[in-house]
Design a protein around this motif. Structure first.
Motif, mmCIF file in Angstrom:
data_model
loop_
_atom_site.group_PDB
_atom_site.id
_atom_site.type_symbol
_atom_site.label_atom_id
_atom_site.label_comp_id
_atom_site.label_asym_id
_atom_site.label_seq_id
_atom_site.Cartn_x
_atom_site.Cartn_y
_atom_site.Cartn_z
ATOM 1 N N THR A 132 36.344 34.449 13.390
ATOM 2 C CA THR A 132 36.787 33.776 14.996
ATOM 3 C C THR A 132 37.577 34.461 15.791
ATOM 4 O O THR A 132 38.451 35.066 15.330
ATOM 5 C CB THR A 132 37.500 32.333 14.396
ATOM 6 O OG1 THR A 132 36.717 31.493 13.554
ATOM 7 C CG2 THR A 132 37.800 31.413 15.830
ATOM 8 N N TYR A 133 36.786 34.488 16.812
ATOM 9 C CA TYR A 133 37.517 35.319 17.835
ATOM 10 C C TYR A 133 37.789 34.319 19.141
ATOM 11 O O TYR A 133 37.278 33.656 19.428
ATOM 12 C CB TYR A 133 36.534 36.247 18.553
ATOM 13 C CG TYR A 133 36.917 37.371 19.423
ATOM 14 C CD1 TYR A 133 37.880 37.124 20.287
ATOM 15 C CD2 TYR A 133 36.115 38.435 19.710
ATOM 16 C CE1 TYR A 133 38.074 38.288 21.484
ATOM 17 C CE2 TYR A 133 36.280 39.410 20.548
ATOM 18 C CZ TYR A 133 37.370 39.268 21.295
ATOM 19 O OH TYR A 133 37.776 40.209 22.361
ATOM 20 N N GLN A 134 39.272 34.539 19.540
ATOM 21 C CA GLN A 134 39.949 33.663 20.435
ATOM 22 C C GLN A 134 40.358 34.711 21.592
ATOM 23 O O GLN A 134 41.022 35.821 21.302
ATOM 24 C CB GLN A 134 40.985 32.917 19.906
ATOM 25 C CG GLN A 134 41.805 32.194 21.065
ATOM 26 C CD GLN A 134 42.937 31.186 20.353
ATOM 27 O OE1 GLN A 134 42.384 30.606 19.509
ATOM 28 N NE2 GLN A 134 44.197 31.358 20.782
ATOM 29 N N LEU A 135 40.230 34.237 22.910
ATOM 30 C CA LEU A 135 40.498 35.343 24.101
ATOM 31 C C LEU A 135 41.116 34.432 25.033
ATOM 32 O O LEU A 135 40.504 33.547 25.730
ATOM 33 C CB LEU A 135 39.281 36.114 24.338
ATOM 34 C CG LEU A 135 39.490 37.154 25.340
ATOM 35 C CD1 LEU A 135 40.382 38.265 24.705
ATOM 36 C CD2 LEU A 135 38.185 37.820 25.774
ATOM 37 N N GLU A 154 35.154 35.473 29.483
ATOM 38 C CA GLU A 154 35.660 35.352 28.277
ATOM 39 C C GLU A 154 34.554 34.947 27.045
ATOM 40 O O GLU A 154 34.642 35.588 26.152
ATOM 41 C CB GLU A 154 36.809 34.074 27.982
ATOM 42 C CG GLU A 154 38.079 34.491 28.758
ATOM 43 C CD GLU A 154 38.933 33.373 28.925
ATOM 44 O OE1 GLU A 154 40.142 33.569 29.331
ATOM 45 O OE2 GLU A 154 38.799 32.166 28.247
ATOM 46 N N LYS A 155 33.639 33.931 27.830
ATOM 47 C CA LYS A 155 32.583 33.870 26.677
ATOM 48 C C LYS A 155 31.805 34.894 26.602
ATOM 49 O O LYS A 155 31.359 35.134 25.230
ATOM 50 C CB LYS A 155 31.806 32.404 27.165
ATOM 51 C CG LYS A 155 30.774 31.983 26.158
ATOM 52 C CD LYS A 155 31.306 31.332 24.990
ATOM 53 C CE LYS A 155 30.024 30.704 24.189
ATOM 54 N NZ LYS A 155 30.292 30.825 22.898
ATOM 55 N N VAL A 156 31.467 35.429 27.621
ATOM 56 C CA VAL A 156 30.594 36.705 27.409
ATOM 57 C C VAL A 156 31.019 37.626 26.626
ATOM 58 O O VAL A 156 30.590 38.299 25.610
ATOM 59 C CB VAL A 156 29.991 37.213 28.918
ATOM 60 C CG1 VAL A 156 29.326 38.435 28.799
ATOM 61 C CG2 VAL A 156 29.311 36.200 29.640
ATOM 62 N N ILE A 157 32.388 38.126 27.008
ATOM 63 C CA ILE A 157 33.181 39.094 26.004
ATOM 64 C C ILE A 157 33.036 38.782 24.594
ATOM 65 O O ILE A 157 32.623 39.738 23.802
ATOM 66 C CB ILE A 157 34.758 39.258 26.629
ATOM 67 C CG1 ILE A 157 34.614 39.975 28.197
ATOM 68 C CG2 ILE A 157 35.413 39.982 25.648
ATOM 69 C CD1 ILE A 157 35.972 39.957 28.851
ATOM 70 N N ILE A 158 33.326 37.570 24.256
ATOM 71 C CA ILE A 158 33.416 37.177 22.735
ATOM 72 C C ILE A 158 32.185 37.224 22.288
ATOM 73 O O ILE A 158 31.971 37.757 21.141
ATOM 74 C CB ILE A 158 33.995 35.747 22.926
ATOM 75 C CG1 ILE A 158 35.453 35.833 23.128
ATOM 76 C CG2 ILE A 158 33.699 35.104 21.230
ATOM 77 C CD1 ILE A 158 35.967 34.144 23.158
ATOM 78 N N HIS A 187 42.127 29.190 26.641
ATOM 79 C CA HIS A 187 41.450 30.117 26.008
ATOM 80 C C HIS A 187 39.986 29.896 25.743
ATOM 81 O O HIS A 187 39.782 28.678 25.516
ATOM 82 C CB HIS A 187 42.314 30.471 24.545
ATOM 83 C CG HIS A 187 42.262 29.539 23.826
ATOM 84 N ND1 HIS A 187 43.378 28.493 23.725
ATOM 85 C CD2 HIS A 187 41.405 29.068 22.727
ATOM 86 C CE1 HIS A 187 43.248 27.742 22.753
ATOM 87 N NE2 HIS A 187 42.150 27.991 22.138
ATOM 88 N N THR A 188 39.446 30.706 25.237
ATOM 89 C CA THR A 188 38.009 30.621 24.683
ATOM 90 C C THR A 188 37.972 31.045 23.384
ATOM 91 O O THR A 188 38.657 31.971 23.004
ATOM 92 C CB THR A 188 36.939 31.171 25.668
ATOM 93 O OG1 THR A 188 37.122 30.984 27.026
ATOM 94 C CG2 THR A 188 35.653 31.109 25.281
ATOM 95 N N GLY A 227 44.420 37.984 22.580
ATOM 96 C CA GLY A 227 43.212 37.681 21.613
ATOM 97 C C GLY A 227 43.514 37.698 20.128
ATOM 98 O O GLY A 227 44.939 38.029 19.816
ATOM 99 N N SER A 228 42.808 37.061 19.361
ATOM 100 C CA SER A 228 42.762 37.396 18.066
ATOM 101 C C SER A 228 41.415 37.318 17.521
ATOM 102 O O SER A 228 40.518 36.758 17.857
ATOM 103 C CB SER A 228 43.688 36.271 17.534
ATOM 104 O OG SER A 228 42.951 34.922 17.668
#
Length: 177
Positions: A108-111, A128-132, A4-5, A92-93
């Motif tokens: 904090t965003y995890q995906l 994932e990093k771009v989305i977050i 996950h990222t 995610g969360s």
């Protein structure tokens, strides 16, 4: 276990104001560049979304997917994919932590994303990093723009103190979860 990222940002607002924006799915199309439609399909006993259908248009990636949400108190929300045209998994969360006595919030965003088409792991992590990053920047901008940004989110969000100026130096819009 899937990789996950994770990333975090500090928002100049109380946690309830931040969660008010996160929970207000009906308004996602107003502040996220990629979500064109959001429809709450089911709510829990507290009125929080349990299932949400999102129509995503991110240029080359277009998807109509449904996410299931699980709320942990007032400071954390997790989601997982129910159905999708393009995705195999989207988990995610958001976790909120009060700072400075609750005047600011660390989000904090995890995906974890898995697509149905073959893709290298490092490319998935980059996506994932771009989305977050876009989601956190958009969330920060929306929350810090003031109480009107989350007026539909409920009484606690409307009454929250949101001192601070809207700031989004990269000029990005958010991608919701």
């Amino acid at each position: 276990m899937a990789e996950h990222t994770r990333s975090s940002i500090t928002i100049e607002a109380a946690p309830d104001a931040v969660m008010g924006v996160i929970a207000d799915f009906d308004r996602y199309p107003e502040w996220t560049g990629e979500v064109k439609e959001a429809e709450v399909l089911a709510r829990d006993g507290a009125g929080r979304a349990e299932q949400v259908r999102l129509l995503l248009d991110a240029g080359a990636i277009k998807d109509d997917h449904t996410l299931a949400y699980r709320w942990i108190g007032d400071s954390e929300v997790h989601w997982s994919l129910v159905r999708s045209q393009m995705l195999r998994a989207l988990d995610g969360s958001y976790a909120l932590a009060p700072l400075d006595g609750g005047a600011r919030t660390e989000v904090t965003y995890q995906l974890t994303v898995d697509v149905k088409i073959p893709m290298l792991g490092m490319i998935k992590r980059k996506a994932e990093k771009v989305i977050i990053d876009r989601a956190l920047a958009g969330l920060k901008k929306r929350v810090e723009s003031g109480p009107d940004a989350y007026a539909g989110a409920g009484e606690s969000a409307r009454s929250a103190d949101t001192a601070g100026e809207a700031g989004d130096p990269a000029g990005k819009t958010g991608e919701p979860a």
